[in-house]
Design an enzyme around this catalytic site. Structure first.
Site, PDB file in Angstrom:
ATOM      1  N   SER A   1       0.810  -1.217   0.000  1.00  0.00           N
ATOM      2  CA  SER A   1       0.000   0.000   0.000  1.00  0.00           C
ATOM      3  C   SER A   1       0.843   1.267   0.000  1.00  0.00           C
ATOM      4  O   SER A   1       0.430   2.291  -0.548  1.00  0.00           O
ATOM      5  CB  SER A   1      -0.964   0.009   1.185  1.00  0.00           C
ATOM      6  OG  SER A   1      -0.266  -0.160   2.400  1.00  0.00           O
TER       7      SER A   1
ATOM      8  N   HIS B   1       1.308   4.905   4.686  1.00  0.00           N
ATOM      9  CA  HIS B   1       0.539   5.445   3.564  1.00  0.00           C
ATOM     10  C   HIS B   1       0.964   6.884   3.260  1.00  0.00           C
ATOM     11  O   HIS B   1       1.175   7.256   2.098  1.00  0.00           O
ATOM     12  CB  HIS B   1      -0.959   5.415   3.884  1.00  0.00           C
ATOM     13  CG  HIS B   1      -1.519   4.031   3.959  1.00  0.00           C
ATOM     14  ND1 HIS B   1      -2.797   3.768   4.402  1.00  0.00           N
ATOM     15  CD2 HIS B   1      -0.983   2.833   3.631  1.00  0.00           C
ATOM     16  CE1 HIS B   1      -3.021   2.467   4.353  1.00  0.00           C
ATOM     17  NE2 HIS B   1      -1.935   1.874   3.900  1.00  0.00           N
TER      18      HIS B   1
END
Length: 198
Positions: A124, A178
């Site tokens: 991610s 992230h």
């Protein structure tokens, strides 16, 4: 994202997806996705552990591991959706650079904000890096109607994902990772913007 995207533009995203799927299946068949086994295969541990052991390779290997199939599926679907445009705009070599460096930035920032008792893994960070690079591409294409609508869509998707990561229902989502990937993707794309193909 554009009608002009060709099959070749999906080459690297598909190759990366295949690599991630192979690794996920291999790990599953050789001990499963338990914490101990994921650490054995290269999940990112705590900063203290990595400094003590010198196992800095975990910042890279952890980006190819996933906790379960849904985790893998969501990341790979996002990579397939956004990766082709980035590959088309920057070319294969720079796409690889962006993907790897944003993954490393994600893993690195995660070390300083994550619970040291929790491992970190998943693509991610690199996916957020690709989304960050895509924001820069769309910024330079902002005069186009299609690019403008895509800009809003990507921003909304990023906002939703980060908001969910900060919520009390997110579990162990690594939002620091992230953000690290996203910021690194934006910075790298701006630095490499002279190489964006018209």
């Amino acid at each position: 994202m554009e009608k002009s995207l060709r099959i070749i533009d999906f080459l690297l995203p598909v190759i990366i997806i295949a690599i991630n799927m192979y690794i996920h299946i291999y790990v599953y068949l050789n001990g499963g996705q338990t914490t101990e086994n994921l650490i054995r295969f290269g999940a990112s541990t705590s900063l203290q552990h990595i400094v003590k052991t010198g196992e800095w390779y975990r910042l890279f290997t952890s980006t190819f591991l996933h906790i379960n199939f849904m985790h893998l599926l969501f990341n790979m679907q996002a990579l397939l959706s956004f990766g082709a445009k980035v590959q088309k705009s920057f070319g294969i070599f720079l796409f690889i650079i962006i993907y790897i460096l944003t993954g490393l930035a994600s893993s690195g920032l995660s070390l300083f904000f994550r619970n040291p008792q929790v491992i970190s893994l998943g693509a991610s960070g690199s996916v957020f890096g690709i989304m960050g690079a895509l924001l820069v591409i769309l910024y330079f294409e902002r005069k186009k109607t299609l690019a403008g609508s895509n800009w809003n869509s990507i921003l909304f998707l990023i906002f939703i994902n980060l908001a969910w990561g900060f919520s009390q229902f997110s579990g162990n989502i690594d939002n620091a990772g992230h953000i690290g990937g996203l910021v690194a993707g934006i910075i790298l794309a701006f630095v490499l913007s002279p190489f964006i193909k018209k």
